[in-house]
Enzyme design. Structure first.
Site, PDB file in Angstrom:
ATOM      1  N   GLU A  37       0.276  -0.720   0.180  1.00 12.79           N
ATOM      2  CA  GLU A  37       0.126   0.319   0.176  1.00 12.79           C
ATOM      3  C   GLU A  37       1.085   1.316   0.157  1.00 12.79           C
ATOM      4  O   GLU A  37       0.216   2.317  -0.509  1.00 12.79           O
ATOM      5  CB  GLU A  37      -1.006   0.078   1.098  1.00 12.79           C
ATOM      6  CG  GLU A  37      -2.065  -0.874   0.936  1.00 12.79           C
ATOM      7  CD  GLU A  37      -1.789  -2.370   1.145  1.00 12.79           C
ATOM      8  OE1 GLU A  37      -0.508  -2.635   2.128  1.00 12.79           O
ATOM      9  OE2 GLU A  37      -2.709  -3.344   1.059  1.00 12.79           O
TER      10      GLU A  37
ATOM     11  N   TYR B 205      -3.335   1.664   6.893  1.00 11.21           N
ATOM     12  CA  TYR B 205      -2.582   2.176   7.631  1.00 11.21           C
ATOM     13  C   TYR B 205      -1.026   2.345   7.210  1.00 11.21           C
ATOM     14  O   TYR B 205      -0.795   2.551   7.749  1.00 11.21           O
ATOM     15  CB  TYR B 205      -2.437   1.220   8.489  1.00 11.21           C
ATOM     16  CG  TYR B 205      -3.679   1.759  10.027  1.00 11.21           C
ATOM     17  CD1 TYR B 205      -3.949   2.788  10.061  1.00 11.21           C
ATOM     18  CD2 TYR B 205      -4.786   0.763   9.987  1.00 11.21           C
ATOM     19  CE1 TYR B 205      -5.175   3.143  10.854  1.00 11.21           C
ATOM     20  CE2 TYR B 205      -6.145   1.310  10.559  1.00 11.21           C
ATOM     21  CZ  TYR B 205      -6.164   2.576  10.824  1.00 11.21           C
ATOM     22  OH  TYR B 205      -7.250   2.172  11.584  1.00 11.21           O
TER      23      TYR B 205
ATOM     24  N   HIS C  29     -11.250  -5.163   7.693  1.00 15.36           N
ATOM     25  CA  HIS C  29     -11.956  -4.775   7.151  1.00 15.36           C
ATOM     26  C   HIS C  29     -13.094  -3.845   6.635  1.00 15.36           C
ATOM     27  O   HIS C  29     -13.871  -3.849   6.184  1.00 15.36           O
ATOM     28  CB  HIS C  29     -12.801  -6.178   6.380  1.00 15.36           C
ATOM     29  CG  HIS C  29     -11.602  -7.231   5.410  1.00 15.36           C
ATOM     30  ND1 HIS C  29     -10.249  -7.675   6.339  1.00 15.36           N
ATOM     31  CD2 HIS C  29     -10.977  -7.031   4.526  1.00 15.36           C
ATOM     32  CE1 HIS C  29      -9.658  -8.627   5.958  1.00 15.36           C
ATOM     33  NE2 HIS C  29     -10.182  -8.722   4.680  1.00 15.36           N
TER      34      HIS C  29
END
Lengths: 329, 107
Positions: free
Chosen positions: A60, A88, A129
């Site tokens: 990410e 995050y 999630h």
């Protein structure tokens, strides 16, 4: 008029954004071949090719770092991070790079990035999630935060987010992906400008303020309240940063009572900000303190425990009754 | 209805491609999740791949004996809209249950 799901409306918004502007790039984990975990990017790679719609490694921070670099060079990236809780690892890129680049470059560089983030609970998913990160991102100067509640809102808000020169965190309410609505994006409709809220149900006894997935629940609550002769106004905040203070104040000044409903935990949640804004603007009008109905101050539970965590119809009704009964001592 | 396309998964061991030995389903078949889908041969072994999704087989993208690379489309399923997602369950739309009744203040 065709019935469209939110999922499909977002897909169309991405398709039209790609058609209108060659600089729009879509990337993330599984957005290309698979078409996204929720089918939101379905078919886009076939239409626009691998150079504009492409899969990334499971990283990410790299996705968002690449978005920042591409934006610096004139592209309009629309990255996806598969689930809210997975953002995050990218917070450094989002907060330290993307959010402050415009400021740091003294306005020379824009960051026209739209980060799509399937958000909120309600699908009984595993851990990580089902987070609600709006307060985290809304607190960061330089970021705009928006969350649609219906297919048509999803379409128009995503188009506005992509057109925006600033970085926008786009929180998609995943329990509403399958919600359908009569909606034709080619029909001209009145599209509210960025930064505005929308009254989705008129009422006079109290205002329910919500966003994203909780708008639908508040509409249910308003229907139940109507059975008891209580007319609740439902305000979909839509833009969580900047917040439409005027729209908020106008609604609460009319009903004189407010209940803020969100999924995120209570402490330091965005409901605190909304409550403070209402109090600053409407202190003289208010007949009761602003109530908050939120998730509990625990990590978002997974699976069926989500049902206990999310604000229920009864918890919201109870808060409404509290505001109705309030008497100054 | 929605379509879900699955690519050839990375079968590990650093392999980059596989050959379709035998399709265990045909176009038009209904397949349950985890049921046998296809037998593939890599340079290391022959493996049977289970279906990652229940749905109706809309298209087999590769003929038997053909080779495809990891990430290339393998099979497309037609699924009902309320199934199209990988994680979690579609929330049920039902009339909400309530216990709390409201009363308006007298003034």
């Amino acid at each position: 008029m065709p019935e469209l799901s939110l999922q499909k409306a977002l897909n169309l918004a991405l398709q039209h954004a790609c058609e209108d502007d060659d600089r729009v790039l879509i990337f993330g984990e599984d957005v290309g071949t698979l078409g996204g975990v929720f089918r939101v990017t379905d078919g886009l790679r076939a239409k626009f090719g691998e150079d504009r719609v492409f899969d990334t490694p499971l990283a990410e921070s790299a996705i968002m770092g690449m978005a920042v670099g591409l934006a610096m060079h004139g592209w309009r990236p629309v990255p996806e991070i598969q689930f809210d809780g997975f953002s995050y690892p990218a917070v450094d890129q989002i907060v330290n790079q993307m959010a402050r680049m415009h400021y740091r470059s003294r306005g020379v560089l824009n960051m026209p990035i739209t980060l799509r983030l399937p958000s909120f609970g309600g699908i009984r998913a595993p851990e990580h999630h089902s987070e609600s990160l709006e307060a985290l991102f809304a607190h960061v100067p330089g970021l705009k935060v928006v969350s649609p509640s219906t297919p048509s809102e999803g379409y128009h808000l995503l188009r506005q987010a992509i057109a925006d020169p600033d970085p926008v965190i786009f929180l998609e309410p995943k329990p509403r992906y399958w919600q359908r609505e009569s909606f034709d994006p080619t029909e001209p409709v009145e599209v509210l400008p960025p930064g505005t809220s929308r009254v989705v149900r008129e009422g006079k006894h109290a205002t329910l303020v919500a966003w994203g997935a909780m708008v639908a629940r508040c509409k249910q609550v308003a229907e139940l309240a109507a059975e008891d002769g209580v007319e609740l106004e439902v305000l979909d905040l839509r833009w969580l940063k900047p917040i439409d203070t005027d729209g908020l104040a106008a609604s609460v000044a009319k009903t004189r009572r407010a209940v803020v409903v969100h999924e995120a935990p209570l402490t330091a949640g965005l409901g605190g900000e909304v409550s403070a804004l209402v109090t600053e603007r409407c202190f003289g009008d208010l007949r009761a303190p602003v109530q908050r109905v939120t998730g509990y101050d625990v990590p978002v539970p997974s699976g069926e425990l989500e049902d206990q965590y999310l604000p229920s119809v009864d918890r919201i009704l109870t808060a409404v009754q509290t505001t109705l009964e309030y008497r100054r001592g | 209805m929605a379509e879900v396309t699955f690519p050839l998964p990375d079968l590990g061991e650093g392999l980059i491609s596989a050959r379709v030995l035998e399709w265990l389903v045909a176009e038009g078949d209904w397949v349950e999740r985890n049921a046998p889908l296809v037998e593939l041969e890599t340079t290391k072994s022959a493996v049977e791949i289970p279906s990652p999704q229940s749905g109706r087989v809309a298209r087999l993208h590769v003929a038997e004996d053909a080779e495809l690379e990891v990430g290339e489309s393998l099979v497309t399923f037609t699924v009902s809209d309320d199934q199209a997602g990988i994680v979690g369950a579609v929330p049920e739309e039902r009339k909400p249950q309530r216990r709390v009744r409201l009363t308006l203040p007298e003034d």
